[in-house]
Design a protein around this motif. Structure first.
Motif, PDB file in Angstrom:
ATOM      1  N   TRP A 194       0.852  -1.174   0.000  1.00 40.86           N
ATOM      2  CA  TRP A 194       0.000   0.000   0.000  1.00 40.86           C
ATOM      3  C   TRP A 194       0.897   1.237   0.000  1.00 40.86           C
ATOM      4  N   PHE A 195       0.544   2.180  -0.820  1.00 39.56           N
ATOM      5  CA  PHE A 195       1.249   3.452  -0.907  1.00 39.56           C
ATOM      6  C   PHE A 195       0.218   4.569  -0.779  1.00 39.56           C
ATOM      7  N   ARG A 196       0.693   5.773  -0.569  1.00 40.27           N
ATOM      8  CA  ARG A 196      -0.223   6.906  -0.531  1.00 40.27           C
ATOM      9  C   ARG A 196       0.456   8.133  -1.135  1.00 40.27           C
ATOM     10  N   GLN A 197      -0.385   9.034  -1.616  1.00 38.83           N
ATOM     11  CA  GLN A 197       0.134  10.267  -2.195  1.00 38.83           C
ATOM     12  C   GLN A 197      -0.770  11.421  -1.797  1.00 38.83           C
ATOM     13  N   ARG A 245       4.609  10.023  -3.953  1.00 46.23           N
ATOM     14  CA  ARG A 245       3.985   8.799  -3.470  1.00 46.23           C
ATOM     15  C   ARG A 245       4.935   8.113  -2.492  1.00 46.23           C
ATOM     16  N   GLU A 246       4.385   7.610  -1.391  1.00 43.41           N
ATOM     17  CA  GLU A 246       5.230   6.994  -0.383  1.00 43.41           C
ATOM     18  C   GLU A 246       4.671   5.655   0.074  1.00 43.41           C
ATOM     19  N   PHE A 247       5.572   4.823   0.521  1.00 47.14           N
ATOM     20  CA  PHE A 247       5.237   3.490   1.008  1.00 47.14           C
ATOM     21  C   PHE A 247       4.506   3.591   2.335  1.00 47.14           C
ATOM     22  N   VAL A 248       3.474   2.740   2.487  1.00 46.19           N
ATOM     23  CA  VAL A 248       2.729   2.681   3.743  1.00 46.19           C
ATOM     24  C   VAL A 248       2.950   1.337   4.435  1.00 46.19           C
ATOM     25  N   TYR A 277      -3.022   3.831  -2.709  1.00 45.17           N
ATOM     26  CA  TYR A 277      -2.889   2.919  -3.827  1.00 45.17           C
ATOM     27  C   TYR A 277      -2.379   1.563  -3.346  1.00 45.17           C
ATOM     28  N   CYS A 278      -2.889   0.509  -3.966  1.00 40.74           N
ATOM     29  CA  CYS A 278      -2.284  -0.798  -3.755  1.00 40.74           C
ATOM     30  C   CYS A 278      -1.467  -1.159  -4.987  1.00 40.74           C
ATOM     31  N   ALA A 279      -0.480  -1.993  -4.769  1.00 44.15           N
ATOM     32  CA  ALA A 279       0.438  -2.320  -5.849  1.00 44.15           C
ATOM     33  C   ALA A 279       0.975  -3.725  -5.676  1.00 44.15           C
ATOM     34  N   PRO A 331      11.133  -9.713  -2.772  1.00 41.15           N
ATOM     35  CA  PRO A 331      10.795  -9.238  -1.428  1.00 41.15           C
ATOM     36  C   PRO A 331      10.010  -7.943  -1.429  1.00 41.15           C
ATOM     37  N   ILE A 332       9.476  -7.625  -0.258  1.00 40.70           N
ATOM     38  CA  ILE A 332       8.779  -6.356  -0.063  1.00 40.70           C
ATOM     39  C   ILE A 332       9.776  -5.217  -0.266  1.00 40.70           C
ATOM     40  N   SER A 333       9.334  -4.206  -0.951  1.00 43.40           N
ATOM     41  CA  SER A 333      10.182  -3.041  -1.183  1.00 43.40           C
ATOM     42  C   SER A 333       9.407  -1.776  -0.840  1.00 43.40           C
ATOM     43  N   LYS A 334      10.117  -0.760  -0.378  1.00 48.19           N
ATOM     44  CA  LYS A 334       9.507   0.537  -0.129  1.00 48.19           C
ATOM     45  C   LYS A 334       9.566   1.448  -1.349  1.00 48.19           C
ATOM     46  N   ALA A 335      10.220   1.007  -2.390  1.00 47.16           N
ATOM     47  CA  ALA A 335      10.422   1.855  -3.564  1.00 47.16           C
ATOM     48  C   ALA A 335       9.237   1.759  -4.519  1.00 47.16           C
ATOM     49  N   VAL A 336       8.692   2.894  -4.873  1.00 49.57           N
ATOM     50  CA  VAL A 336       7.569   2.944  -5.807  1.00 49.57           C
ATOM     51  C   VAL A 336       7.927   2.265  -7.119  1.00 49.57           C
ATOM     52  N   THR A 337       9.141   2.479  -7.576  1.00 55.97           N
ATOM     53  CA  THR A 337       9.545   1.979  -8.884  1.00 55.97           C
ATOM     54  C   THR A 337       9.712   0.465  -8.931  1.00 55.97           C
ATOM     55  N   ASP A 338       9.703  -0.176  -7.785  1.00 58.32           N
ATOM     56  CA  ASP A 338       9.833  -1.641  -7.768  1.00 58.32           C
ATOM     57  C   ASP A 338       8.511  -2.354  -8.016  1.00 58.32           C
TER      58      ASP A 338
END
Length: 125
Positions: free
Chosen positions: A35-38, A44-47, A94-96, A104-111
């Motif tokens: 889940w991310f938010r903007q 946009r940032e990792f949640v 946003y979910c992604a 693995p889980i990543s905090k990077a939007v681009t991943d």
């Protein structure tokens, strides 16, 4: 992969919401979902994130124990329970899905490869 986010809305400070993200199409048995938010004017940032197969979850520092991510694999749905909401939590959420088996889980939007359309969360103070 198609992702449909829902559950957003208007809530007073201190309240709770539960967001849902339903996945359809090609889904992976073991992949990272996040889940991310903007917020307006911000990046946009990792949640929060998890692996669909289970295991440790990962949260942003600002969650401070207020948010919980979970999955119901039988329903291909990931949830984000948000408690003790405050005005700073106002954003589009946003979910992604991160493509690839066992990545693995990543905090990077681009991943993340696949994104839902977003659901608006507004917290009134």
């Amino acid at each position: 992969v198609q992702l449909q986010a829902s559950g957003g809305g208007l809530v007073q400070a201190g309240g709770s919401l539960r967001l849902s993200c339903a996945a359809s199409g090609r889904t992976f048995s073991n992949t990272a979902m996040g889940w991310f938010r903007q917020a307006p004017g911000k990046e946009r940032e990792f949640v929060a994130g998890l692996m669909r197969s289970g295991g440790p979850t990962r949260y942003a520092d600002f969650d401070k124990g207020r948010f919980t991510i979970s999955t119901d694999n039988a329903k291909n749905t990931v949830y984000l329970q948000m408690n003790s909401l405050n005005a700073e939590d106002t954003a589009v959420y946003y979910c992604a899905v991160r493509e690839g088996y066992n990545t693995p889980i990543s905090k990077a939007v681009t991943d993340y490869t696949y994104w839902g359309q977003g659901t608006q969360v507004t917290v009134s103070s």
